[in-house]
Design an enzyme around this catalytic site. Sequence first.
Site, PDB file in Angstrom:
ATOM      1  N   GLY A  32     -44.423 -64.617  20.166  1.00 33.96           N
ATOM      2  CA  GLY A  32     -44.633 -62.999  20.591  1.00 33.96           C
ATOM      3  C   GLY A  32     -44.853 -62.846  22.175  1.00 33.96           C
ATOM      4  CG  ASN A  89     -31.668 -60.693  20.538  1.00 32.24           C
ATOM      5  OD1 ASN A  89     -32.873 -60.832  20.262  1.00 32.24           O
ATOM      6  ND2 ASN A  89     -30.652 -61.612  20.592  1.00 32.24           N
ATOM      7  CG  HIS A 123     -29.596 -66.196  22.935  1.00 41.42           C
ATOM      8  ND1 HIS A 123     -29.959 -66.715  21.611  1.00 41.42           N
ATOM      9  CD2 HIS A 123     -28.707 -66.841  23.422  1.00 41.42           C
ATOM     10  CE1 HIS A 123     -29.561 -67.865  21.487  1.00 41.42           C
ATOM     11  NE2 HIS A 123     -28.843 -68.130  22.539  1.00 41.42           N
ATOM     12  CG  ASP A 138     -27.450 -64.776  19.601  1.00 41.36           C
ATOM     13  OD1 ASP A 138     -28.348 -64.068  19.436  1.00 41.36           O
ATOM     14  OD2 ASP A 138     -27.547 -66.310  19.494  1.00 41.36           O
TER      15      ASP A 138
HETATM   16  C1  GAR Z   1     -37.486 -66.719  23.258  1.00 47.35           C
HETATM   17  O1  GAR Z   1     -37.320 -67.852  23.941  1.00 47.35           O
HETATM   18  C2  GAR Z   1     -36.264 -66.026  22.875  1.00 47.35           C
HETATM   19  O2  GAR Z   1     -35.418 -65.685  23.921  1.00 47.35           O
HETATM   20  C3  GAR Z   1     -35.847 -66.763  21.851  1.00 47.35           C
HETATM   21  O3  GAR Z   1     -37.049 -67.012  20.998  1.00 47.35           O
HETATM   22  C4  GAR Z   1     -38.188 -67.070  22.039  1.00 47.35           C
HETATM   23  C5  GAR Z   1     -39.033 -66.304  21.440  1.00 47.35           C
HETATM   24  O4  GAR Z   1     -40.212 -66.548  22.111  1.00 47.35           O
HETATM   25  N1  GAR Z   1     -34.935 -66.024  21.051  1.00 47.35           N
HETATM   26  C6  GAR Z   1     -33.867 -66.642  20.317  1.00 47.35           C
HETATM   27  O5  GAR Z   1     -33.559 -67.527  20.323  1.00 47.35           O
HETATM   28  C7  GAR Z   1     -32.934 -65.321  19.668  1.00 47.35           C
HETATM   29  N2  GAR Z   1     -31.693 -66.162  19.228  1.00 47.35           N
HETATM   30  P1  GAR Z   1     -41.547 -65.474  21.954  1.00 47.35           P
HETATM   31  O6  GAR Z   1     -41.857 -65.250  20.363  1.00 47.35           O
HETATM   32  O7  GAR Z   1     -42.601 -65.982  22.732  1.00 47.35           O
HETATM   33  O8  GAR Z   1     -41.084 -64.252  22.671  1.00 47.35           O
END
Ligand code: GAR
Length: 199
Positions: free
Chosen positions: A12, A106, A108, A144
């Site tokens: 999060g 979103n 990514h 994505d």
């Molecule tokens: C982040 O790096 C986000 O970009 C990635 O998951 C992580 C979540 O971190 N999302 C993806 O890979 C979506 N395809 P967080 O929970 O600390 O925000």
Amino acid sequence: MNRLGILISGRGSNFEAIADAVANGSIAAEIVVVIANRPEARGLDAARQRGLNAISIPSKGLDREVYDHMLLEELHKQQVDLVCLAGFMRLLSGSFIRQFPNRILNIHPSLLPAFPGLDAQHQALEHGVKITGCTVHFVDEHLDAGPILLQAAVPVLDDDTVESLSARILREEHRIYPEAIRIVLSGRYATEGRRVIFS
Ligand code: GAR
């Protein structure tokens, strides 16, 4: 006041960057609900510590349409008008997406369309690219793939590991996600095909 719904699956930290921007007034919106599809998501505790409405709607074992219907019920109940996926590791169904046209964002951790899907930072290292980064985009029915709002480039260093590269990308994620939300909420953009043009 705009009403944000944030969907998370884990740590999060992007949610926290958005919440900081809301708290300091640089995003003119209220976070009305934070929903995790995994009950153990650390971001839920962080949201509760901030006094936000944070709920777990576990997705495990549920059919996509059934789960998305549960999500929709909660988001509509809270009158959410912008949905932000922040490390939400699930595909959303077409019927969900059609309920929020151009109102789901979103983030990514790659320069899309390079390295969609899981483990984007690992994919970048394996491929040997010298520059990667992160992308904030509108969500459409493909993985994505929706129109791109903002990107930030991050160099790949010779001694990078997945962890060090991910950390460097994450700093940029925390910068561009709130910025993209500001742009969308301001309405000062137009879409021409796949291109998002700022006005
Ligand atoms: C982040 O790096 C986000 O970009 C990635 O998951 C992580 C979540 O971190 N999302 C993806 O890979 C979506 N395809 P967080 O929970 O600390 O925000």
